[in-house]
Motif scaffolding. Structure first.
Motif, PDB file in Angstrom:
ATOM      1  N   GLY A  72     -11.609  16.524 -36.801  1.00 10.41           N
ATOM      2  CA  GLY A  72     -11.758  16.391 -35.355  1.00 10.41           C
ATOM      3  C   GLY A  72     -13.088  16.876 -34.823  1.00 10.41           C
ATOM      4  N   THR A  73     -14.099  16.937 -35.672  1.00 10.99           N
ATOM      5  CA  THR A  73     -15.382  17.500 -35.251  1.00 10.99           C
ATOM      6  C   THR A  73     -16.365  16.458 -34.724  1.00 10.99           C
ATOM      7  N   ARG A  74     -16.010  15.192 -34.746  1.00 10.98           N
ATOM      8  CA  ARG A  74     -16.943  14.162 -34.273  1.00 10.98           C
ATOM      9  C   ARG A  74     -17.341  14.391 -32.811  1.00 10.98           C
ATOM     10  N   GLY A  75     -16.381  14.855 -32.005  1.00 15.25           N
ATOM     11  CA  GLY A  75     -16.646  15.066 -30.591  1.00 15.25           C
ATOM     12  C   GLY A  75     -17.714  16.106 -30.310  1.00 15.25           C
ATOM     13  N   ILE A  76     -18.042  16.924 -31.289  1.00 16.98           N
ATOM     14  CA  ILE A  76     -19.149  17.877 -31.123  1.00 16.98           C
ATOM     15  C   ILE A  76     -20.461  17.128 -31.011  1.00 16.98           C
ATOM     16  N   PHE A  77     -20.556  15.995 -31.672  1.00 18.01           N
ATOM     17  CA  PHE A  77     -21.810  15.256 -31.747  1.00 18.01           C
ATOM     18  C   PHE A  77     -21.900  14.093 -30.767  1.00 18.01           C
ATOM     19  N   CYS A  78     -20.813  13.374 -30.564  1.00 18.61           N
ATOM     20  CA  CYS A  78     -20.903  12.144 -29.780  1.00 18.61           C
ATOM     21  C   CYS A  78     -19.621  11.968 -28.966  1.00 18.61           C
ATOM     22  N   THR A  79     -19.615  10.957 -28.126  1.00 23.61           N
ATOM     23  CA  THR A  79     -18.522  10.788 -27.180  1.00 23.61           C
ATOM     24  C   THR A  79     -17.472   9.822 -27.693  1.00 23.61           C
ATOM     25  N   ALA A  80     -16.316   9.857 -27.023  1.00 24.57           N
ATOM     26  CA  ALA A  80     -15.221   8.939 -27.319  1.00 24.57           C
ATOM     27  C   ALA A  80     -14.333   8.882 -26.082  1.00 24.57           C
ATOM     28  N   GLY A 139     -22.968  23.767 -19.846  1.00 21.69           N
ATOM     29  CA  GLY A 139     -23.865  23.857 -20.995  1.00 21.69           C
ATOM     30  C   GLY A 139     -24.781  22.652 -21.092  1.00 21.69           C
ATOM     31  N   TRP A 140     -24.215  21.453 -20.916  1.00 21.07           N
ATOM     32  CA  TRP A 140     -25.038  20.240 -20.955  1.00 21.07           C
ATOM     33  C   TRP A 140     -26.006  20.200 -19.778  1.00 21.07           C
ATOM     34  N   GLY A 141     -25.550  20.649 -18.607  1.00 19.22           N
ATOM     35  CA  GLY A 141     -26.441  20.667 -17.447  1.00 19.22           C
ATOM     36  C   GLY A 141     -27.649  21.544 -17.668  1.00 19.22           C
ATOM     37  N   PHE A 142     -27.418  22.742 -18.165  1.00 17.84           N
ATOM     38  CA  PHE A 142     -28.538  23.657 -18.400  1.00 17.84           C
ATOM     39  C   PHE A 142     -29.362  23.236 -19.609  1.00 17.84           C
ATOM     40  N   ALA A 143     -28.733  22.494 -20.526  1.00 21.27           N
ATOM     41  CA  ALA A 143     -29.504  21.914 -21.632  1.00 21.27           C
ATOM     42  C   ALA A 143     -30.510  20.903 -21.093  1.00 21.27           C
ATOM     43  N   VAL A 144     -30.098  20.114 -20.097  1.00 23.00           N
ATOM     44  CA  VAL A 144     -31.022  19.173 -19.455  1.00 23.00           C
ATOM     45  C   VAL A 144     -32.159  19.932 -18.786  1.00 23.00           C
ATOM     46  N   PHE A 145     -31.831  21.006 -18.078  1.00 19.46           N
ATOM     47  CA  PHE A 145     -32.872  21.811 -17.429  1.00 19.46           C
ATOM     48  C   PHE A 145     -33.883  22.327 -18.447  1.00 19.46           C
ATOM     49  N   THR A 146     -33.384  22.853 -19.565  1.00 19.23           N
ATOM     50  CA  THR A 146     -34.269  23.424 -20.574  1.00 19.23           C
ATOM     51  C   THR A 146     -35.116  22.345 -21.244  1.00 19.23           C
ATOM     52  N   GLY A 147     -34.474  21.259 -21.656  1.00 19.87           N
ATOM     53  CA  GLY A 147     -35.209  20.177 -22.299  1.00 19.87           C
ATOM     54  C   GLY A 147     -36.234  19.550 -21.378  1.00 19.87           C
ATOM     55  N   LEU A 195     -32.803  19.459 -25.710  1.00 19.98           N
ATOM     56  CA  LEU A 195     -31.604  19.045 -24.979  1.00 19.98           C
ATOM     57  C   LEU A 195     -30.411  18.886 -25.915  1.00 19.98           C
ATOM     58  N   ILE A 196     -30.586  18.150 -26.993  1.00 19.13           N
ATOM     59  CA  ILE A 196     -29.464  17.855 -27.881  1.00 19.13           C
ATOM     60  C   ILE A 196     -29.035  19.080 -28.682  1.00 19.13           C
ATOM     61  N   LEU A 197     -29.986  19.891 -29.104  1.00 25.79           N
ATOM     62  CA  LEU A 197     -29.635  21.138 -29.798  1.00 25.79           C
ATOM     63  C   LEU A 197     -28.697  21.981 -28.938  1.00 25.79           C
ATOM     64  N   LEU A 198     -29.051  22.170 -27.672  1.00 25.23           N
ATOM     65  CA  LEU A 198     -28.230  23.007 -26.798  1.00 25.23           C
ATOM     66  C   LEU A 198     -26.926  22.306 -26.411  1.00 25.23           C
ATOM     67  N   GLY A 199     -26.969  20.969 -26.250  1.00 19.68           N
ATOM     68  CA  GLY A 199     -25.758  20.238 -25.904  1.00 19.68           C
ATOM     69  C   GLY A 199     -24.747  20.215 -27.033  1.00 19.68           C
ATOM     70  N   VAL A 200     -25.214  19.887 -28.231  1.00 22.60           N
ATOM     71  CA  VAL A 200     -24.334  19.946 -29.402  1.00 22.60           C
ATOM     72  C   VAL A 200     -23.854  21.385 -29.610  1.00 22.60           C
ATOM     73  N   GLY A 201     -24.743  22.319 -29.357  1.00 16.78           N
ATOM     74  CA  GLY A 201     -24.400  23.733 -29.553  1.00 16.78           C
ATOM     75  C   GLY A 201     -23.255  24.193 -28.664  1.00 16.78           C
ATOM     76  N   VAL A 202     -23.271  23.800 -27.382  1.00 16.92           N
ATOM     77  CA  VAL A 202     -22.213  24.280 -26.495  1.00 16.92           C
ATOM     78  C   VAL A 202     -20.868  23.658 -26.865  1.00 16.92           C
TER      79      VAL A 202
END
Length: 248
Positions: free
Chosen positions: A118-126, A46-54, A17-24
């Motif tokens: 500005g790359t923090r948003g790739i990993f986590c929320t704000a 991307g996050w939705g389908f990451a949930v499906f895959t995970g 899940l996180i690999l694909l979510g961070v990836g998108v």
């Protein structure tokens, strides 16, 4: 299923899940990536389908992938409390593994990005507009929608204790993906819709430790919001489930 088996399947699913979510998000954000500028809709899908895959990967463990889901099931009486630490530990470790893999896949793009701070948003929320009480409320409500849907879904109710059985055919776990896409498209604007403590905390840890050139801070002062908010939302969903009439 033994605790060890639960741990392995839940770790694998959450890492996926996180690999694909961070990836998108990396694909949309990083300058020398083919998905550059793909926008919020691509991220939501991307996050939705990451949930499906995970979830499909971790089907044997019930595919919680999320401490808020695990807590909601326990509060609702659908999961033994002594299982909760096993699920949560696997989810957090899986999130760390998945985020690390996501960074490695996009390593060259991180190295050549024009705004590394500005790359923090790739990993986590704000939050787009900081205001912790309101940001917390956003995460509570968004997670409440997700976990209530899981608890009240007829497919989930058909499963054994703590193991919602959505299956892998037709809508199956894709139904959960649709819910996640809907939450992202409708409620994700204010905070980026963590709706999952492991999804935010694990990648935030990786961002803090990864040797990304010129990166900004991990914003630990905000990090409690996407942890506490989803947990409160998950617990409220479990209480709501208990308060509702038992479906026929």
């Amino acid at each position: 299923m033994t605790n060890g088996e639960v741990f392995v399947w839940e770790l694998l699913g959450t890492a996926t899940l996180i690999l694909l979510g961070v990836g998108v998000v990396a694909n949309v954000t990083l300058r020398r990536s083919l998905g550059r500028g793909g926008g919020w809709l691509l991220i939501s899908f991307g996050w939705g389908f990451a949930v499906f895959t995970g979830a499909s990967v971790s089907a044997p463990s019930g595919a919680h992938l999320n401490p808020a889901v695990t807590l909601g099931l326990a509060v609702a009486g659908r999961l033994d409390w002594d299982r909760v630490p096993v699920y949560v530990a696997a989810q957090l470790l899986g999130a760390i593994v998945g985020a690390t893999l996501g960074w490695l896949v996009y390593k060259l793009q991180f190295d050549t990005h024009d705004d590394p701070s500005g790359t923090r948003g790739i990993f986590c929320t704000a939050p787009t507009v900081p205001g912790w009480p309101w940001n917390l409320l956003t995460e509570v409500v968004a997670t409440l929608v997700l976990v209530v849907w899981i608890l009240l879904s007829p497919a989930a109710r058909a499963g054994e204790q703590g193991v919602p059985q959505f299956g892998n055919s037709a809508l199956g776990y894709a139904a959960v993906a649709f819910v996640v896409v809907a939450i992202g498209a409708s409620l994700g604007g204010p905070t980026g819709y963590a709706i999952n403590p492991a999804r935010d905390l694990g990648p935030r840890i990786v961002y803090a430790l990864a040797p990304i050139r010129g990166k900004g801070g991990a914003e630990w002062g905000y990090a409690w919001v996407p942890v506490v908010g989803p947990l409160v939302g998950g617990a409220l969903a479990g209480l709501l489930y208990l308060a509702l009439p038992t479906p026929a």
